[in-house]
Design a protein around this motif. Structure first.
Motif, PDB file in Angstrom:
ATOM      1  N   MET A 178     -14.523  23.858   8.852  1.00 58.21           N
ATOM      2  CA  MET A 178     -14.991  22.477   8.807  1.00 58.21           C
ATOM      3  C   MET A 178     -14.093  21.676   9.744  1.00 58.21           C
ATOM      4  SD  MET A 178     -17.650  22.092   6.838  1.00 58.21           S
ATOM      5  CE  MET A 178     -17.831  20.534   6.012  1.00 58.21           C
ATOM      6  N   GLY A 231     -17.739  18.767  12.089  1.00 58.95           N
ATOM      7  CA  GLY A 231     -18.529  19.343  11.004  1.00 58.95           C
ATOM      8  C   GLY A 231     -18.354  20.838  10.856  1.00 58.95           C
ATOM      9  N   PRO A 232     -19.365  21.503  10.295  1.00 57.17           N
ATOM     10  CA  PRO A 232     -19.226  22.913   9.934  1.00 57.17           C
ATOM     11  C   PRO A 232     -19.530  23.870  11.084  1.00 57.17           C
ATOM     12  CG  PRO A 232     -21.333  22.065   9.162  1.00 57.17           C
ATOM     13  CD  PRO A 232     -20.633  20.913   9.810  1.00 57.17           C
ATOM     14  N   HIS A 272     -19.563  18.170   3.728  1.00 58.59           N
ATOM     15  CA  HIS A 272     -20.323  17.923   4.953  1.00 58.59           C
ATOM     16  C   HIS A 272     -21.087  16.603   4.848  1.00 58.59           C
ATOM     17  CE1 HIS A 272     -23.844  19.171   7.767  1.00 58.59           C
ATOM     18  NE2 HIS A 272     -22.942  18.482   8.432  1.00 58.59           N
TER      19      HIS A 272
END
Length: 313
Positions: A178, A231-232, A272
């Motif tokens: 992440m 983000g992921p 997220h």
């Protein structure tokens, strides 16, 4: 949540939970912008995201929508470079990231030639795609020809980009990231070849400190090479005789964030969403457990008629 989908009826839970859903061509950016603009008259849009585990093209579309509406989101250019597996390979190669040998073939003749050049067995896959669809291990010339014909829709005169890759043999690992932080590394096994269907997974992977460090360092090198880090991201690797080599970088959540939640107490989906709506996320581990799952896969072709109790399963 309001779901925008070309076919909302395919998601049973939307009706079951009485969630608002709007039918719109999700592959048409202009149509999505018009629909979001219409919604913004009634609501303050907190954030826009795609389904966990969805294909990367959705993430690229989300990035473009976020840019249009000045909302937090991924860089669509970086995402689109990852969607093209050959472009991704080239960018990783420029950064000296270890990978299997690969060639990009445009037609059946080139596939045969490059398979001989790379050396059998090889993995054939569409240059653009997700979910392991069309990915197959080919162990001989006949299987190469058969799968090439399948990827070309039965027409050998067709031209379609196909990646021909060395089969990287060794244990499989997946890095969950992440932002720029490695959350955890899982190990998984596949069902018997030629297809790559996940059979079981354990998180965290049983690695030595040095092995964990090498995989984590390599994963972060991939982020820098591909200009990712928002983000992921999940990164798939194999540990070969050369050490860890990168199979694929996916700029999205993996299909199985529950393992990470059970192992570490970090709900990647919730964190997220916090990022998407501009809140501060919390990636601190709440505990340290081991989580494992196994899929029961049939050992023969057939149709499942019934299951007589969970005891037999």
């Amino acid at each position: 949540p309001i779901t925008l989908s070309a076919d909302p009826t395919q998601y049973d839970y939307l009706a079951a939970e009485k969630l608002e859903a709007i039918q719109v061509d999700s592959g048409n950016l202009d149509a999505l912008i018009r629909e979001c603009s219409r919604l913004s008259v009634r609501y303050d849009i907190a954030g826009i995201t795609g389904f966990a585990g969805s294909d990367e093209s959705v993430s690229a579309t989300v990035g473009k929508l976020c840019q249009h509406f000045d909302l937090p989101g991924p860089d669509p250019i970086s995402i689109e470079r990852c969607c093209d597996k050959y472009t991704q390979r080239q960018l990783l190669a420029e950064a000296d990231v270890p990978m299997p040998a690969y060639r990009l073939a445009a037609n059946a003749t080139e596939v045969q030639s490059f398979a001989a050049e790379v050396g059998l067995p090889v993995v054939l896959k569409p240059a653009i795609g997700s979910g392991s669809i069309g990915v197959r291990l080919c162990r001989n010339v006949e299987e190469v020809a058969e799968h090439t014909n399948h990827l070309l829709g039965g027409d050998p005169t067709q031209s379609s980009p196909i990646l021909v890759e060395e089969f990287a043999q060794g244990p499989y690992y997946c890095t969950h990231i992440m932002g720029n932080e490695v959350i955890g590394i899982a190990a998984a096994d596949f069902s018997p070849p030629p297809h790559f269907v996940f059979h079981q997974c354990i998180c965290p992977a049983p690695l030595s400190d040095d092995e964990h460090r090498r995989i984590a360092d390599l994963s972060l090198r991939c982020l820098r090479a591909l200009d990712l880090g928002w983000g992921p991201t999940n990164i798939e690797l194999r540990w070969t005789k050369r050490g860890p080599v990168v199979i694929e970088v996916n700029p999205r959540l993996s299909g199985g964030p529950l393992s990470v939640q059970l192992a570490y107490g970090i709900d990647l989906i919730s964190e997220h969403i916090k990022l998407v709506i501009g809140d501060e996320w919390n990636l601190r581990r709440r505990h340290s457990n081991v989580a494992a799952w196994r899929a029961l896969l049939p050992d023969r072709d057939g149709i499942l008629d019934w299951i007589d109790g969970d005891g037999r399963a």
